[in-house]
Scaffold this active site. Structure first.
Site, PDB file in Angstrom:
ATOM      1  N   LYS A 114      59.975  45.320  35.468  1.00 17.48           N
ATOM      2  CA  LYS A 114      59.231  45.802  34.302  1.00 17.48           C
ATOM      3  C   LYS A 114      60.007  45.599  33.004  1.00 17.48           C
ATOM      4  O   LYS A 114      59.422  45.265  31.976  1.00 17.48           O
ATOM      5  CB  LYS A 114      58.867  47.283  34.481  1.00 17.48           C
ATOM      6  CG  LYS A 114      57.745  47.479  35.496  1.00 17.48           C
ATOM      7  CD  LYS A 114      57.438  48.933  35.743  1.00 17.48           C
ATOM      8  CE  LYS A 114      56.322  49.089  36.767  1.00 17.48           C
ATOM      9  NZ  LYS A 114      56.078  50.473  37.159  1.00 17.48           N
ATOM     10  N   LYS A 197      46.352  40.903  45.824  1.00 18.90           N
ATOM     11  CA  LYS A 197      46.059  42.291  46.182  1.00 18.90           C
ATOM     12  C   LYS A 197      45.176  42.951  45.113  1.00 18.90           C
ATOM     13  O   LYS A 197      45.368  42.700  43.922  1.00 18.90           O
ATOM     14  CB  LYS A 197      47.395  43.042  46.296  1.00 18.90           C
ATOM     15  CG  LYS A 197      47.311  44.390  46.979  1.00 18.90           C
ATOM     16  CD  LYS A 197      48.698  44.921  47.292  1.00 18.90           C
ATOM     17  CE  LYS A 197      49.260  45.714  46.134  1.00 18.90           C
ATOM     18  NZ  LYS A 197      50.427  46.534  46.476  1.00 18.90           N
ATOM     19  N   LYS A 200      44.964  47.571  39.701  1.00 16.18           N
ATOM     20  CA  LYS A 200      44.473  47.939  38.374  1.00 16.18           C
ATOM     21  C   LYS A 200      45.098  47.060  37.290  1.00 16.18           C
ATOM     22  O   LYS A 200      44.632  47.039  36.158  1.00 16.18           O
ATOM     23  CB  LYS A 200      44.796  49.410  38.096  1.00 16.18           C
ATOM     24  CG  LYS A 200      43.823  50.351  38.792  1.00 16.18           C
ATOM     25  CD  LYS A 200      42.450  50.255  38.175  1.00 16.18           C
ATOM     26  CE  LYS A 200      41.401  51.029  38.893  1.00 16.18           C
ATOM     27  NZ  LYS A 200      41.454  52.444  38.742  1.00 16.18           N
TER      28      LYS A 200
END
Length: 331
Positions: A114, A197, A200
């Protein structure tokens, strides 16, 4: 024989959970509460690592709790609570931060991924210490095992290391938990990108089936799902990823074997098959959607249920923290 204690949490970062969450972990939460002393929390403090409008976050916290209850997480069978309602989470996290090496925290792959994507200057410290707060979440409740996805295995290892480090340095206080890697009830992929996959963070929500989608939206998403050039409803993950994904979804929710579904649709077109999968999904999700709405229409009752869970969680957590503070020499 006393029940094993299980702890798991979910972030309130979206308005609705999706089919991948449901079949990946949440249905198993419902099963686990039957034979274990289960503690489930909406980890709202973890959600603060992402900047969110306060009103949106508040709504999502309640929506997350409402959906868990609607799915079958039963506050009379488990302890369901909101993380920020238990101050000991932050208090223990600080103690654990003080015994965690800087390099150790920096090696967490999720943080590395991240921070590389967002750049170091735009990465907040909360993201860096996130796994340590997660360790506090688990160790506070003396959990025996933690059901997590494979992507969380490293965080559970850190939790175990910190618990053992404290026990050997100060006093044997923490139960050292085991990771229980959840084998998903079904591997659910994106309807528009059937090799990826369901998530969101997808570029488009048109391939993500949300639990709270209206039936007509669910139907539309299935009808426009990506398939392949052939006509046969046959499971072939490499050659026919789209059809294979739809077969997996149908099988996971209908309980029929993939072979039985293939036989049922032998000689029929993709259109019929897509509509049938949508019907199975809508039938499963409609009661969840209705129950969630019912709970959200009476937020006072929902908050009351959660405060009962917080009371029990606070009792367990504060006992652990008291022992930790005494072992550290804090007065």
């Amino acid at each position: 024989m006393s029940k094993k204690r299980v702890l798991s949490g979910i972030q309130p970062t979206h308005d609705s959970f999706h089919l991948g969450n449901y079949l990946g972990a949440l249905k198993q939460w419902v099963q686990l509460q039957e034979d274990n002393d289960a503690f489930y929390c909406v980890v709202d403090l973890h959600a603060l690592t992402i900047e969110t409008d306060p009103k949106v976050l508040q709504k999502r916290i309640l929506l997350s709790a409402a959906q868990l209850i609607a799915i079958g997480v039963d506050p009379s069978k488990c302890t369901l609570f909101i993380q920020s309602h238990v101050p000991a989470h932050n208090q223990l996290a600080w103690v654990l931060e003080c015994i965690t090496g800087f390099g150790e925290a920096g090696r967490m792959t999720q943080f590395k991924d991240k921070s590389q994507k967002g750049g170091a200057d735009r990465t907040n410290v909360g993201l860096f210490t996130y796994p340590i707060l997660q360790a506090a979440d688990i160790l506070l409740y003396q959990a025996d095992f933690v059901p997590v996805g494979e992507d969380q295995r490293q965080h559970i290892e850190l939790t175990r290391d910190l618990g053992q480090r404290f026990n050997s340095k100060y006093k044997e206080i923490f139960n050292i938990p085991q990771a229980q890697i959840i084998k998903s009830l079904a591997k659910i992929n994106d309807l528009q990108e059937p090799t990826a996959k369901m998530s969101k963070s997808a570029a488009s929500m048109s391939g993500v089936i949300e639990l709270l989608d209206a039936p007509e939206i669910t139907l539309k998403k299935f009808k426009s799902s990506v398939t392949d050039d052939g006509k046969e409803v046959k499971f072939d993950e490499k050659g026919k990823p789209g059809i294979s994904n739809l077969l997996t979804i149908h099988s996971a929710l209908s309980g029929k074997s993939i072979e039985a579904i293939e036989n049922e649709f032998a000689g029929k077109g993709y259109g019929d098959f897509k509509s049938a999968v949508a019907e199975v999904v809508i039938a499963e999700l409609e009661p969840i959607r209705d129950r969630t709405k019912q709970l959200m229409d009476d937020p006072a009752e929902l908050v009351s249920l959660l405060s009962t869970g917080a009371k029990k969680a606070n009792e367990v957590a504060s006992n652990t923290l008291k022992e930790v503070y005494a072992a550290l020499g804090l007065i």
